[in-house]
Design a protein around this motif. Structure first.
Motif, PDB file in Angstrom:
ATOM      1  N   ARG A 222       0.799  -1.115   0.000  1.00 42.61           N
ATOM      2  CA  ARG A 222       0.000   0.000   0.000  1.00 42.61           C
ATOM      3  C   ARG A 222       0.845   1.179   0.000  1.00 42.61           C
ATOM      4  O   ARG A 222       1.467   1.508   0.935  1.00 42.61           O
ATOM      5  CB  ARG A 222      -0.749   0.009   1.202  1.00 42.61           C
ATOM      6  CG  ARG A 222      -1.630   1.041   0.923  1.00 42.61           C
ATOM      7  CD  ARG A 222      -2.145   1.355   1.799  1.00 42.61           C
ATOM      8  NE  ARG A 222      -2.414   2.224   2.530  1.00 42.61           N
ATOM      9  CZ  ARG A 222      -2.656   3.331   2.419  1.00 42.61           C
ATOM     10  NH1 ARG A 222      -2.616   3.633   1.699  1.00 42.61           N
ATOM     11  NH2 ARG A 222      -3.008   4.166   3.131  1.00 42.61           N
TER      12      ARG A 222
ATOM     13  N   ASN B 175     -15.100   5.899   0.509  1.00 47.00           N
ATOM     14  CA  ASN B 175     -14.254   6.924  -0.097  1.00 47.00           C
ATOM     15  C   ASN B 175     -12.795   6.487  -0.085  1.00 47.00           C
ATOM     16  O   ASN B 175     -12.060   6.620  -1.072  1.00 47.00           O
ATOM     17  CB  ASN B 175     -14.440   8.233   0.675  1.00 47.00           C
ATOM     18  CG  ASN B 175     -13.598   9.371   0.130  1.00 47.00           C
ATOM     19  OD1 ASN B 175     -12.958   9.265  -0.889  1.00 47.00           O
ATOM     20  ND2 ASN B 175     -13.612  10.484   0.843  1.00 47.00           N
ATOM     21  N   GLY B 176     -12.346   5.932   1.055  1.00 46.65           N
ATOM     22  CA  GLY B 176     -10.960   5.506   1.198  1.00 46.65           C
ATOM     23  C   GLY B 176     -10.590   4.346   0.294  1.00 46.65           C
ATOM     24  O   GLY B 176      -9.419   4.149  -0.035  1.00 46.65           O
ATOM     25  N   ASN B 177     -11.586   3.530  -0.112  1.00 46.46           N
ATOM     26  CA  ASN B 177     -11.344   2.440  -1.053  1.00 46.46           C
ATOM     27  C   ASN B 177     -11.315   2.913  -2.499  1.00 46.46           C
ATOM     28  O   ASN B 177     -10.536   2.409  -3.308  1.00 46.46           O
ATOM     29  CB  ASN B 177     -12.458   1.387  -0.947  1.00 46.46           C
ATOM     30  CG  ASN B 177     -12.411   0.577   0.325  1.00 46.46           C
ATOM     31  OD1 ASN B 177     -13.254   0.752   1.186  1.00 46.46           O
ATOM     32  ND2 ASN B 177     -11.445  -0.318   0.454  1.00 46.46           N
TER      33      ASN B 177
ATOM     34  N   ALA C  84      -2.284   5.444   1.441  1.00 47.08           N
ATOM     35  CA  ALA C  84      -3.041   5.333   2.568  1.00 47.08           C
ATOM     36  C   ALA C  84      -2.412   4.419   3.450  1.00 47.08           C
ATOM     37  O   ALA C  84      -2.278   3.871   3.753  1.00 47.08           O
ATOM     38  CB  ALA C  84      -4.323   4.812   2.168  1.00 47.08           C
TER      39      ALA C  84
ATOM     40  N   ILE D 230     -16.359  -1.971   6.054  1.00 50.51           N
ATOM     41  CA  ILE D 230     -16.634  -0.597   5.647  1.00 50.51           C
ATOM     42  C   ILE D 230     -18.142  -0.412   5.498  1.00 50.51           C
ATOM     43  O   ILE D 230     -18.788  -1.132   4.720  1.00 50.51           O
ATOM     44  CB  ILE D 230     -15.943  -0.265   4.305  1.00 50.51           C
ATOM     45  CG1 ILE D 230     -14.439  -0.533   4.391  1.00 50.51           C
ATOM     46  CG2 ILE D 230     -16.221   1.179   3.901  1.00 50.51           C
ATOM     47  CD1 ILE D 230     -13.674   0.359   5.323  1.00 50.51           C
TER      48      ILE D 230
ATOM     49  N   TRP E 120      -4.232  -2.573  -0.750  1.00 53.17           N
ATOM     50  CA  TRP E 120      -4.690  -1.255  -0.308  1.00 53.17           C
ATOM     51  C   TRP E 120      -5.501  -1.347   0.971  1.00 53.17           C
ATOM     52  O   TRP E 120      -6.503  -2.036   1.051  1.00 53.17           O
ATOM     53  CB  TRP E 120      -5.539  -0.609  -1.396  1.00 53.17           C
ATOM     54  CG  TRP E 120      -5.887   0.816  -1.108  1.00 53.17           C
ATOM     55  CD1 TRP E 120      -7.073   1.285  -0.601  1.00 53.17           C
ATOM     56  CD2 TRP E 120      -5.065   1.965  -1.295  1.00 53.17           C
ATOM     57  NE1 TRP E 120      -7.023   2.654  -0.475  1.00 53.17           N
ATOM     58  CE2 TRP E 120      -5.810   3.088  -0.896  1.00 53.17           C
ATOM     59  CE3 TRP E 120      -3.769   2.136  -1.771  1.00 53.17           C
ATOM     60  CZ2 TRP E 120      -5.285   4.383  -0.950  1.00 53.17           C
ATOM     61  CZ3 TRP E 120      -3.256   3.428  -1.828  1.00 53.17           C
ATOM     62  CH2 TRP E 120      -4.013   4.531  -1.423  1.00 53.17           C
ATOM     63  N   GLN E 121      -5.049  -0.656   1.993  1.00 49.79           N
ATOM     64  CA  GLN E 121      -5.783  -0.509   3.249  1.00 49.79           C
ATOM     65  C   GLN E 121      -6.276   0.927   3.317  1.00 49.79           C
ATOM     66  O   GLN E 121      -5.472   1.859   3.312  1.00 49.79           O
ATOM     67  CB  GLN E 121      -4.868  -0.785   4.438  1.00 49.79           C
ATOM     68  CG  GLN E 121      -5.438  -0.371   5.791  1.00 49.79           C
ATOM     69  CD  GLN E 121      -6.408  -1.377   6.360  1.00 49.79           C
ATOM     70  OE1 GLN E 121      -6.066  -2.528   6.549  1.00 49.79           O
ATOM     71  NE2 GLN E 121      -7.630  -0.955   6.615  1.00 49.79           N
ATOM     72  N   PRO E 122      -7.582   1.166   3.338  1.00 52.70           N
ATOM     73  CA  PRO E 122      -8.067   2.549   3.431  1.00 52.70           C
ATOM     74  C   PRO E 122      -7.527   3.239   4.682  1.00 52.70           C
ATOM     75  O   PRO E 122      -7.241   2.592   5.687  1.00 52.70           O
ATOM     76  CB  PRO E 122      -9.592   2.392   3.521  1.00 52.70           C
ATOM     77  CG  PRO E 122      -9.874   1.034   2.978  1.00 52.70           C
ATOM     78  CD  PRO E 122      -8.674   0.197   3.320  1.00 52.70           C
ATOM     79  N   ASP E 123      -7.407   4.557   4.604  1.00 53.43           N
ATOM     80  CA  ASP E 123      -6.915   5.319   5.750  1.00 53.43           C
ATOM     81  C   ASP E 123      -7.991   5.549   6.796  1.00 53.43           C
ATOM     82  O   ASP E 123      -7.690   5.928   7.915  1.00 53.43           O
ATOM     83  CB  ASP E 123      -6.362   6.660   5.287  1.00 53.43           C
ATOM     84  CG  ASP E 123      -5.109   6.482   4.459  1.00 53.43           C
ATOM     85  OD1 ASP E 123      -4.201   5.783   4.920  1.00 53.43           O
ATOM     86  OD2 ASP E 123      -5.049   7.032   3.353  1.00 53.43           O
TER      87      ASP E 123
END
Length: 558
Positions: free
Chosen positions: A6, A461-463, A9, A362, A453-456
C-alpha cells in the motif's frame, strides 16, 4: 505498506509500523487472543518492527490513529476500535466529531478543557492550525494529504515556512477552529483523525528534527531515539485521562525495537522467553512461522488474526496496448488463480476471495460478483473471451511487483495461472522505492502491478477515490490502473459531497459496481493479517477495521 503494498493510505507491508471478516476460527469472532480486561498499569512493552527508522512528525506520517503515533500525538478526532463493534470516529482533542454548516462546506470544532503538552503548556486551536499548515511544506512530504485538496486555497498553499497562513483555517479563539472547504465533504470527521490534525506549537517546530522528539499531547512522550536501534517512550505526566476515552496508557514504558528481522522476531515470540514475554510484533508473521504457530497449542492462543481487510489486487494499466480494451480486461478476470495466490501467502488464513472494491468492515459495502469463477480460475472461459478479442495466443504482459519473498511467490502463482489461459507474464521484481516510483510516477511504463490497499479510514471513499479517480493518476498518486472514466469521476464527486452517510453508502456501492464493469483491476483477496505477542501482553486485539492491533489498549500482566 509494502507490499507495495500500500503505497498510500496505510500501506500494508510486512515491515509497516502502521503508518491501513472471520477471525482465525480458533480465536473466535473478535480477532483477539483474549477478551479485553480492565486496565492494568506498569511494565515495559516492546514492539518489534523491521523498520530501521521512525519519525513521530505528524506532517510526514501515514500512521493509523490506533498505532504508533497515536500513543504520543492526539488529533482533533480519533477512532474507537473494539473487538466486536464497527469502527467509529469519535472526539479526541475536540468535544465532538465536528459541526457541519453550509451544506458540508464548513466544519467547526471546539477543544476540550484542560488539554496540555508534556511541558505543561496549553494546547490551543492555533497549534492545530499550525500543525496542519506545516503539512503543506515541501520539507515535510510523505504524510496523508486528503485535506490539501479540500481546504479552500490548499492547492496553492506552500506551508508556513514560505507561504504565510492558510486563511481557510480560522481560529476565532484559543478553543475554536473552523475549516472552509471547496465543496461539501461528508467524511471530514474521518479526515480530522489523520496525523496532520495533531497540534504543533510553532515555537518548538524544527522541520529537520521535530519527529525525533515532538511536543507530546498523548499519554507518552519520546524519551530517546537511536536510528536503526530503538525509540523509547515514557509517560507524559501532563496527559489527563479524563479528557481521553480511547487510550488506556497501561505500560510505564514502550520501546520500539527497530531493524528486527521478521523471521527472527516471530521465532522469539513463539519461544516466549525473556523480553519476548512483554513484546508483540508490528509486522505480519511470516508464512513458515505462521504455520508453526498454528500447530503449536502453546503458541496458538497468542496468534491474533484479523478479519478480512485490505484489498490485494492485480491492476491493469488501462493505457497500454491490449489492456486498453475492456473486453480483454474482462476476459483476464477469469484467469486469476486465487487458490495458488493464497497458498503462496500461507493458505486460507492469509485472506478470503475478493469480488468488490469496497472492503469488509466498511459501512455501505454491498456484495456482488460480476466475474464468478472457481478459486483456481476459469481458464477455458478466459481463453474463449480472449479469442473473441483477437488475443487468444499473442498476449504478453509484464508484471511489476515487490521483491519481497511472499509478494514474489504470489506473483509467480498468478503467472502460472495466466499461462494456463495462454497469457505469458514476465515478472519484474523491484524494491519498494523503485516500485512506488514506477507505478505512481508519470511514465506508466508497466502492464500489470500487484498491490494491496488498506483505506486510511473506514469509508468507501478511502477504497475508491485514491485508486480510481482520474485526478489520482501519476504525480505520486495511487491510481495504478491509470483508469479514467468521466462518468465515474462525476459519481465519485457526488458521493464525496453527500453528508448523509446512509445516502453516501448507496452512492459508493453504485460507483463500486460501475468501476468493476470496466475491469481496471482484478480483486484477488481481502487479506488477513496475523500477529504474535508474548504471554504477558494483554488486551491485544484487532477490530473489524483496520486489520492491525489497537496499540492504544495494550497492557501487560502484572
Amino acid at each position: 505498506m509494502r507490499r507495495l503494498a500500500r503505497i498510500g493510505a496505510v500501506a500494508l507491508s510486512a515491515a509497516l509500523l502502521f503508518s491501513g471478516c472471520n477471525a482465525n476460527p480458533e480465536l473466535g469472532s473478535k480477532g483477539a487472543s483474549q477478551t479485553p480486561q480492565s486496565s492494568q498499569k506498569g511494565g515495559t512493552l516492546n514492539i518489534l518492527t523491521a523498520q530501521t527508522e521512525i519519525s513521530f512528525d505528524p506532517a510526514k506520517s501515514q500512521s493509523l490513529a490506533i498505532t504508533s503515533l497515536g500513543l504520543v500525538n492526539r488529533r482533533l478526532t480519533t477512532w474507537d476500535i473494539s473487538p466486536d463493534q464497527p469502527a467509529k470516529v469519535v472526539p479526541d482533542l475536540a468535544t465532538d466529531i465536528g459541526k457541519a454548516t453550509d451544506g458540508g462546506k464548513t466544519w467547526t470544532y471546539t477543544l476540550k478543557d484542560g488539554l496540555k503538552y508534556d511541558d505543561g503548556s496549553p494546547i490551543t486551536s492555533a497549534d492545530i492550525k499550525y500543525g496542519l499548515e506545516r503539512s503543506f511544506a515541501a520539507e515535510l512530504s510523505g504524510g496523508l494529504g486528503y485535506h490539501k485538496g479540500l481546504l479552500v486555497g490548499g492547492d496553492k498553499y506552500k506551508g508556513p515556512y514560505s507561504g504565510g497562513e492558510l486563511s481557510s483555517i480560522e481560529t476565532p479563539d484559543d478553543k475554536t477552529i473552523v475549516f472552509k472547504l471547496n465543496s461539501p465533504y461528508g467524511d471530514w470527521p474521518w479526515v480530522a483523525s489523520t496525523p496532520a490534525f495533531t497540534p504543533v506549537p510553532k515555537a518548538k517546530d524544527d522541520p529537520n528534527t521535530y519527529g525525533e522528539k515532538p511536543a507530546a499531547s498523548g499519554p507518552y512522550k519520546v524519551e530517546s531515539y537511536q536510528q536503526g536501534v530503538a525509540l523509547n517512550l515514557t509517560r507524559n505526566d501532563s496527559w489527563d485521562p479524563k479528557t481521553d476515552d480511547v487510550r488506556t496508557a497501561g505500560p510505564d514504558k514502550i520501546i520500539f525495537k527497530l531493524s528486527q528481522d521478521p523471521t527472527v522476531a516471530a521465532q522469539a515470540l513463539i519461544s516466549d522467553s525473556g523480553d519476548a514475554k512483554n513484546s508483540f510484533g508490528a509486522q505480519f508473521v511470516p508464512a513458515a512461522q505462521l504455520a508453526q504457530a498454528q500447530k503449536d497449542p502453546n503458541v496458538k492462543g497468542r496468534l491474533v488474526t484479523s478479519q478480512p481487510g485490505a484489498l490485494s489486487y492485480l491492476a491493469f494499466n488501462t493505457t497500454r496496448g491490449a489492456l486498453k480494451d475492456v473486453k480483454v480486461r474482462q476476459a483476464l478476470q477469469y484467469a486469476a488463480d486465487r487458490q495458488a495466490y493464497k497458498i503462496a501467502a500461507g493458505g486460507s488464513i492469509s485472506g478470503e476471495n475478493a469480488t468488490t472494491l469496497i472492503t469488509p468492515g466498511i459501512p455501505g459495502r454491498q456484495e456482488y460478483d460480476l466475474y464468478p469463477a472457481p478459486d483456481s480460475g476459469d481458464m477455458a472461459k478466459a481463453k474463449k473471451l480472449l479469442a473473441a478479442t483477437g488475443h487468444a495466443s499473442d498476449l504478453k504482459l509484464t508484471l511489476v511487483t515487490s521483491n519481497d519473498p511472499i509478494a514474489l511467490a504470489q506473483s509467480q502463482a498468478l503467472q502460472q495461472g495466466f499461462a494456463k489461459a495462454g497469457v505469458k507474464i514476465t515478472l519484474q521484481p523491484l524494491d519498494s522505492n523503485a516500485l512506488s516510483e514506477k507505478v505512481t510516477g508519470n511514465k506508466g511504463d508497466y502492464d500489470l502491478y500487484l498491490g494491496s490497499w488498506q483505506p486510511d479510514f473506514p469509508s468507501p471513499n478511502g477504497n475508491i477515490q485514491p485508486l480510481f479517480d482520474s485526478s489520482q493518476i501519476g504525480n505520486g498518486n495511487y491510481n495504478t490502473s491509470r483508469y479514467s472514466n468521466p462518468e465515474v469521476d462525476k459519481m465519485i464527486k457526488q458521493a464525496i459531497g453527500e453528508v448523509d452517510q446512509d445516502k453516501a453508502g448507496q452512492l459508493w456501492a453504485e460507483v463500486d459496481k460501475k468501476i468493476m464493469e470496466d475491469a481496471p483491476i482484478i480483486p484477488l483477496t481481502y487479506t488477513k493479517n496475523s500477529f504474535l505477542h508474548g504471554s504477558n501482553v494483554q488486551n491485544f486485539f484487532i477490530g473489524a477495521f483496520p486489520a492491525y492491533p489497537n496499540y492504544l489498549k495494550v497492557t501487560l500482566k502484572q
